[in-house]
Motif scaffolding. Structure first.
Motif, PDB file in Angstrom:
ATOM      1  N   LEU A  49      -9.353  -5.634  11.800  1.00  8.98           N
ATOM      2  CA  LEU A  49      -8.415  -4.634  12.484  1.00  8.98           C
ATOM      3  C   LEU A  49      -8.239  -4.642  13.884  1.00  8.98           C
ATOM      4  CD1 LEU A  49     -10.454  -1.593  10.613  1.00  8.98           C
ATOM      5  CD2 LEU A  49      -8.290  -2.864   9.860  1.00  8.98           C
ATOM      6  N   LEU A  50      -7.146  -4.287  14.247  1.00  7.93           N
ATOM      7  CA  LEU A  50      -6.743  -4.465  15.747  1.00  7.93           C
ATOM      8  C   LEU A  50      -5.807  -3.283  15.956  1.00  7.93           C
ATOM      9  CD1 LEU A  50      -6.381  -6.027  18.239  1.00  7.93           C
ATOM     10  CD2 LEU A  50      -4.269  -6.974  17.365  1.00  7.93           C
ATOM     11  N   GLN A  51      -6.382  -2.377  17.030  1.00  5.28           N
ATOM     12  CA  GLN A  51      -5.538  -1.303  17.639  1.00  5.28           C
ATOM     13  C   GLN A  51      -4.469  -1.949  18.121  1.00  5.28           C
ATOM     14  OE1 GLN A  51      -8.981   0.944  19.621  1.00  5.28           O
ATOM     15  NE2 GLN A  51      -7.488   2.446  19.306  1.00  5.28           N
ATOM     16  N   GLN A  52      -3.229  -1.445  17.926  1.00  2.72           N
ATOM     17  CA  GLN A  52      -1.834  -1.820  18.463  1.00  2.72           C
ATOM     18  C   GLN A  52      -2.182  -1.546  20.273  1.00  2.72           C
ATOM     19  OE1 GLN A  52       1.715  -0.783  16.614  1.00  2.72           O
ATOM     20  NE2 GLN A  52       0.537  -0.606  14.756  1.00  2.72           N
ATOM     21  N   SER A  53      -2.639  -0.445  20.404  1.00  2.00           N
ATOM     22  CA  SER A  53      -2.846   0.085  21.887  1.00  2.00           C
ATOM     23  C   SER A  53      -3.892  -1.007  22.551  1.00  2.00           C
ATOM     24  CB  SER A  53      -3.409   1.434  22.242  1.00  2.00           C
ATOM     25  OG  SER A  53      -4.781   1.400  21.331  1.00  2.00           O
ATOM     26  N   ARG A  54      -4.663  -2.035  21.947  1.00  2.00           N
ATOM     27  CA  ARG A  54      -5.311  -2.884  22.645  1.00  2.00           C
ATOM     28  C   ARG A  54      -4.889  -4.242  22.656  1.00  2.00           C
ATOM     29  NH1 ARG A  54     -11.392  -2.546  20.901  1.00  2.00           N
ATOM     30  NH2 ARG A  54     -11.517  -3.964  22.677  1.00  2.00           N
ATOM     31  N   ILE A  55      -3.597  -4.581  22.123  1.00  2.00           N
ATOM     32  CA  ILE A  55      -2.975  -5.808  21.880  1.00  2.00           C
ATOM     33  C   ILE A  55      -3.015  -6.583  23.234  1.00  2.00           C
ATOM     34  CG2 ILE A  55      -0.630  -5.532  21.993  1.00  2.00           C
ATOM     35  CD1 ILE A  55      -0.432  -7.015  19.281  1.00  2.00           C
ATOM     36  N   ALA A  56      -2.984  -5.969  24.309  1.00  2.00           N
ATOM     37  CA  ALA A  56      -2.803  -6.631  25.485  1.00  2.00           C
ATOM     38  C   ALA A  56      -4.094  -7.540  26.034  1.00  2.00           C
ATOM     39  CB  ALA A  56      -2.156  -5.782  26.653  1.00  2.00           C
ATOM     40  N   GLU A  57      -5.178  -6.997  25.208  1.00  2.00           N
ATOM     41  CA  GLU A  57      -6.394  -7.691  25.552  1.00  2.00           C
ATOM     42  C   GLU A  57      -6.203  -9.230  25.121  1.00  2.00           C
ATOM     43  OE1 GLU A  57     -10.042  -5.539  24.391  1.00  2.00           O
ATOM     44  OE2 GLU A  57      -8.849  -3.846  24.802  1.00  2.00           O
ATOM     45  N   LEU A  58      -5.148  -9.473  24.622  1.00  2.00           N
ATOM     46  CA  LEU A  58      -5.145 -11.025  24.030  1.00  2.00           C
ATOM     47  C   LEU A  58      -3.818 -11.518  24.767  1.00  2.00           C
ATOM     48  CD1 LEU A  58      -5.137 -10.326  20.123  1.00  2.00           C
ATOM     49  CD2 LEU A  58      -7.030 -10.976  21.412  1.00  2.00           C
ATOM     50  N   ASP A  59      -3.912 -12.835  24.884  1.00  2.00           N
ATOM     51  CA  ASP A  59      -2.694 -13.284  25.534  1.00  2.00           C
ATOM     52  C   ASP A  59      -1.831 -13.642  24.261  1.00  2.00           C
ATOM     53  OD1 ASP A  59      -3.253 -16.160  24.638  1.00  2.00           O
ATOM     54  OD2 ASP A  59      -4.367 -16.489  26.622  1.00  2.00           O
ATOM     55  N   VAL A  60      -0.643 -13.959  24.465  1.00  2.00           N
ATOM     56  CA  VAL A  60       0.414 -14.715  23.416  1.00  2.00           C
ATOM     57  C   VAL A  60      -0.412 -15.627  22.307  1.00  2.00           C
ATOM     58  CG1 VAL A  60       2.573 -15.169  22.829  1.00  2.00           C
ATOM     59  CG2 VAL A  60       2.302 -13.479  24.488  1.00  2.00           C
TER      60      VAL A  60
ATOM     61  N   ASP B 263      -3.016   3.681  15.064  1.00  2.00           N
ATOM     62  CA  ASP B 263      -2.228   2.551  15.413  1.00  2.00           C
ATOM     63  C   ASP B 263      -2.947   1.279  15.197  1.00  2.00           C
ATOM     64  OD1 ASP B 263      -4.315   2.544  17.336  1.00  2.00           O
ATOM     65  OD2 ASP B 263      -3.176   1.720  18.866  1.00  2.00           O
ATOM     66  N   LEU B 264      -3.640   1.188  13.809  1.00  2.00           N
ATOM     67  CA  LEU B 264      -4.326  -0.009  13.402  1.00  2.00           C
ATOM     68  C   LEU B 264      -3.381  -1.185  12.647  1.00  2.00           C
ATOM     69  CD1 LEU B 264      -7.559   1.358  12.167  1.00  2.00           C
ATOM     70  CD2 LEU B 264      -7.124   0.378  14.231  1.00  2.00           C
ATOM     71  N   LEU B 265      -3.487  -2.259  12.933  1.00  2.00           N
ATOM     72  CA  LEU B 265      -2.900  -3.575  12.364  1.00  2.00           C
ATOM     73  C   LEU B 265      -4.394  -3.954  11.439  1.00  2.00           C
ATOM     74  CD1 LEU B 265      -0.919  -5.302  14.703  1.00  2.00           C
ATOM     75  CD2 LEU B 265      -0.131  -3.617  12.978  1.00  2.00           C
TER      76      LEU B 265
ATOM     77  N   TRP C 163       0.862  -1.184  -0.022  1.00  2.00           N
ATOM     78  CA  TRP C 163       0.059   0.014  -0.175  1.00  2.00           C
ATOM     79  C   TRP C 163       0.747   1.294   0.054  1.00  2.00           C
ATOM     80  CZ3 TRP C 163      -4.899  -0.600   3.613  1.00  2.00           C
ATOM     81  CH2 TRP C 163      -5.589  -1.482   3.484  1.00  2.00           C
ATOM     82  N   GLY C 164       1.918   1.145  -0.745  1.00  2.00           N
ATOM     83  CA  GLY C 164       2.795   2.445  -0.811  1.00  2.00           C
ATOM     84  C   GLY C 164       3.927   2.092   0.078  1.00  2.00           C
ATOM     85  N   ASP C 165       3.729   2.738   1.235  1.00  2.00           N
ATOM     86  CA  ASP C 165       5.104   2.607   2.298  1.00  2.00           C
ATOM     87  C   ASP C 165       4.708   1.883   3.518  1.00  2.00           C
ATOM     88  OD1 ASP C 165       3.201   4.520   3.119  1.00  2.00           O
ATOM     89  OD2 ASP C 165       4.903   5.867   3.565  1.00  2.00           O
TER      90      ASP C 165
ATOM     91  N   LEU D 130      -0.626  -5.806   8.249  1.00  2.00           N
ATOM     92  CA  LEU D 130      -0.149  -4.567   7.607  1.00  2.00           C
ATOM     93  C   LEU D 130      -0.395  -3.458   8.685  1.00  2.00           C
ATOM     94  CD1 LEU D 130      -0.209  -2.572   4.859  1.00  2.00           C
ATOM     95  CD2 LEU D 130      -2.517  -2.525   5.397  1.00  2.00           C
ATOM     96  N   ALA D 131       0.738  -2.633   9.068  1.00  2.00           N
ATOM     97  CA  ALA D 131       0.386  -1.477   9.508  1.00  2.00           C
ATOM     98  C   ALA D 131      -0.339  -0.260   8.802  1.00  2.00           C
ATOM     99  CB  ALA D 131       1.633  -0.884  10.210  1.00  2.00           C
ATOM    100  N   ARG D 132      -1.630  -0.155   9.026  1.00  2.00           N
ATOM    101  CA  ARG D 132      -2.535   0.639   8.244  1.00  2.00           C
ATOM    102  C   ARG D 132      -2.184   2.294   8.602  1.00  2.00           C
ATOM    103  NH1 ARG D 132      -8.159   2.549   7.846  1.00  2.00           N
ATOM    104  NH2 ARG D 132      -8.716   2.183   5.545  1.00  2.00           N
ATOM    105  N   ALA D 133      -2.120   3.050   7.696  1.00  2.00           N
ATOM    106  CA  ALA D 133      -1.971   4.555   7.750  1.00  2.00           C
ATOM    107  C   ALA D 133      -3.359   5.068   8.377  1.00  2.00           C
ATOM    108  CB  ALA D 133      -1.547   5.159   6.557  1.00  2.00           C
ATOM    109  N   PRO D 134      -3.280   6.093   9.166  1.00  2.00           N
ATOM    110  CA  PRO D 134      -4.470   6.820   9.403  1.00  2.00           C
ATOM    111  C   PRO D 134      -5.266   7.365   8.323  1.00  2.00           C
ATOM    112  CG  PRO D 134      -2.641   7.427  10.734  1.00  2.00           C
ATOM    113  CD  PRO D 134      -2.056   6.667   9.744  1.00  2.00           C
ATOM    114  N   ARG D 135      -6.573   6.925   8.278  1.00  5.74           N
ATOM    115  CA  ARG D 135      -7.269   7.502   7.142  1.00  5.74           C
ATOM    116  C   ARG D 135      -8.707   7.780   7.605  1.00  5.74           C
ATOM    117  NH1 ARG D 135      -7.593   4.332   1.637  1.00  5.74           N
ATOM    118  NH2 ARG D 135      -9.545   4.412   2.336  1.00  5.74           N
ATOM    119  N   HIS D 136      -9.485   8.570   6.854  1.00  5.69           N
ATOM    120  CA  HIS D 136     -10.791   9.219   7.089  1.00  5.69           C
ATOM    121  C   HIS D 136     -11.988   8.111   7.219  1.00  5.69           C
ATOM    122  CE1 HIS D 136     -11.041   8.537   3.103  1.00  5.69           C
ATOM    123  NE2 HIS D 136     -12.440   8.678   3.098  1.00  5.69           N
TER     124      HIS D 136
END
Length: 138
Positions: A99-110, A64-66, A26-28, A45-51
């Protein structure tokens, strides 16, 4: 019991899967890709912020979306409908990904994170490579 996931676990898990490279799409955008012909296929993919991805609480674009591939619409629905951090937006209505916010990743276990990322890899990996992996072959 497995520990809570951290964002560094995404790299550890993805990099341990066969034929994976960290590249761009997706570009970069940083993307974990499965090497194959004619070109690699992305599965995280680490998604760029979008409208089109707005946090309903803040009204701001998610920063911070994956984007994580799913094998099919049923797997996508199961992740989105579960009581967890996965969601989707209208932009991905006809695309098998969550989609998964990186800031919410701790809601999952490894272990949960490993299962989702491995399933994402399996969704795009060549069938011969997937069969070897699932059979425990190097």
């Amino acid at each position: 019991m497995s520990r809570r996931a951290k964002i560094a676990d995404v790299h550890t898990i993805c990099s341990a899967l066969p034929a994976v490279e960290l590249g761009t799409s997706w570009g970069d955008r940083p993307t974990y890709l499965v090497k194959q012909n004619p070109k690699p296929r992305g599965f995280v993919l680490a998604r760029a912020p979008r409208h089109d991805a707005i946090d309903p609480r803040s009204g701001e674009e998610y920063q911070d979306l994956l984007v994580i591939r799913t094998a099919n619409a049923e797997d996508k629905a199961a992740l989105v409908e579960a009581d967890g951090p996965f969601f989707t937006i209208d932009h991905f209505r006809n695309y098998n990904a969550v989609l998964l916010q990186q800031s919410r990743i701790a809601e999952l276990d490894v272990d949960e994170l490993r299962e989702v990322l491995t399933d994402a890899w399996l969704a795009v990996a060549p069938k011969s490579l997937s069969k070897k992996f699932l059979a425990g072959e190097p």
